[in-house]
Design a protein around this motif. Structure first.
Motif, PDB file in Angstrom:
ATOM      1  N   PHE A   7      66.013  35.918  91.333  1.00 47.36           N
ATOM      2  CA  PHE A   7      65.577  34.836  90.467  1.00 47.36           C
ATOM      3  C   PHE A   7      66.776  34.325  89.670  1.00 47.36           C
ATOM      4  N   GLN A   8      67.078  33.066  89.845  1.00 49.58           N
ATOM      5  CA  GLN A   8      68.277  32.509  89.223  1.00 49.58           C
ATOM      6  C   GLN A   8      67.944  31.838  87.889  1.00 49.58           C
ATOM      7  N   ASN A   9      68.982  31.796  87.035  1.00 49.31           N
ATOM      8  CA  ASN A   9      68.859  31.057  85.781  1.00 49.31           C
ATOM      9  C   ASN A   9      67.694  31.554  84.923  1.00 49.31           C
ATOM     10  N   VAL A  10      67.579  32.885  84.838  1.00 54.44           N
ATOM     11  CA  VAL A  10      66.499  33.466  84.025  1.00 54.44           C
ATOM     12  C   VAL A  10      67.095  34.192  82.830  1.00 54.44           C
ATOM     13  N   THR A  11      66.216  34.545  81.890  1.00 54.54           N
ATOM     14  CA  THR A  11      66.581  35.434  80.794  1.00 54.54           C
ATOM     15  C   THR A  11      66.003  36.806  81.102  1.00 54.54           C
ATOM     16  N   ALA A  12      66.829  37.821  81.087  1.00 59.95           N
ATOM     17  CA  ALA A  12      66.386  39.179  81.409  1.00 59.95           C
ATOM     18  C   ALA A  12      66.347  40.006  80.125  1.00 59.95           C
ATOM     19  N   LEU A  13      65.234  40.652  79.888  1.00 60.34           N
ATOM     20  CA  LEU A  13      65.104  41.494  78.692  1.00 60.34           C
ATOM     21  C   LEU A  13      65.619  42.897  79.025  1.00 60.34           C
TER      22      LEU A  13
ATOM     23  N   MET B   5      67.563  43.062  72.951  1.00 58.49           N
ATOM     24  CA  MET B   5      68.708  42.531  73.687  1.00 58.49           C
ATOM     25  C   MET B   5      68.215  41.812  74.931  1.00 58.49           C
ATOM     26  N   GLU B   6      68.793  40.646  75.159  1.00 56.25           N
ATOM     27  CA  GLU B   6      68.434  39.896  76.358  1.00 56.25           C
ATOM     28  C   GLU B   6      69.671  39.214  76.909  1.00 56.25           C
ATOM     29  N   PHE B   7      69.598  38.834  78.171  1.00 53.42           N
ATOM     30  CA  PHE B   7      70.717  38.175  78.846  1.00 53.42           C
ATOM     31  C   PHE B   7      70.223  36.857  79.413  1.00 53.42           C
ATOM     32  N   GLN B   8      70.829  35.783  78.978  1.00 54.76           N
ATOM     33  CA  GLN B   8      70.364  34.463  79.379  1.00 54.76           C
ATOM     34  C   GLN B   8      71.160  33.933  80.559  1.00 54.76           C
ATOM     35  N   ASN B   9      70.482  33.043  81.322  1.00 55.70           N
ATOM     36  CA  ASN B   9      71.167  32.345  82.409  1.00 55.70           C
ATOM     37  C   ASN B   9      71.768  33.320  83.431  1.00 55.70           C
ATOM     38  N   VAL B  10      70.972  34.322  83.798  1.00 56.10           N
ATOM     39  CA  VAL B  10      71.443  35.302  84.782  1.00 56.10           C
ATOM     40  C   VAL B  10      70.611  35.188  86.054  1.00 56.10           C
ATOM     41  N   THR B  11      71.098  35.833  87.101  1.00 58.59           N
ATOM     42  CA  THR B  11      70.320  36.006  88.327  1.00 58.59           C
ATOM     43  C   THR B  11      69.804  37.436  88.338  1.00 58.59           C
ATOM     44  N   ILE B  29      71.372  42.589  87.275  1.00 58.34           N
ATOM     45  CA  ILE B  29      71.496  41.177  86.940  1.00 58.34           C
ATOM     46  C   ILE B  29      72.934  40.732  87.190  1.00 58.34           C
TER      47      ILE B  29
END
Lengths: 107, 107
Positions: A7-13, B5-11, B29
């Motif tokens: 999944f591209q361009n997502v925010t991962a927690l 904590m989160e990471f934005q704009n990732v795959t 990610i």
């Protein structure tokens, strides 16, 4: 759908979601359209999940058997297949051999 | 660094990484700069991880005790702290109570 699903361009927690003492673990991703999915793993065992919103469960690795509430059929799912669960319902999922990897979408 | 904590704009890769029969599980990610991180959970137990590239381990939930190869000290880490492991080395990590959530960066 296959094992290389991404999944591209997502925010991962960063912090995981842990169920059944670690036998089911997932990480949440937030998509650009504001929707939420969880990427998860189910270790061998049988587990019941209740639903609030309807859910789409996409199996991306391994195998599972599923009985959805109010259904008397047990259905098998492998990587590349999916099933929907109504909202305010639930499903019993059984994983027997290797861990089952899934993507859960909240519809 | 904290639990949110989160990471934005990732795959985000859908299929998880599973170690020690599911006692350690992570999802990968990929960041815009091409770097890779894993978001993981360590269930109670003691585990050894070897490293190829140097790694930064950020603890985002829970607690762990760590002994890095060639070190004779055991260090404790809670959410919000981190430790580095040299490349071509390794570390023994012990989680005692609740699961430990981490972010691993490959340096």
């Amino acid at each position: 759908m296959d094992n290389a699903m991404e999944f591209q361009n997502v925010t991962a927690l960063a912090e995981a979601n842990i169920y059944f003492e670690g036998n089911v673990i997932s990480h949440t991703i937030l998509l650009p359209d504001g929707s939420r999915k969880t990427l998860g793993v189910i270790l061998p065992g049988q587990y019941y999940f209740g639903t609030e919103a309807p859910e789409l469960m996409e199996i991306v690795g391994g195998h599972c058997e599923v009985v959805i509430d109010d259904s008397n059929s047990t259905d098998s799912y492998d990587a590349g297949t999916s099933f929907k669960v109504p909202g305010d319902s639930g499903f019993t999922i059984t994983v027997s051999d290797s861990p089952c990897h899934y993507v859960c979408s909240f519809l």
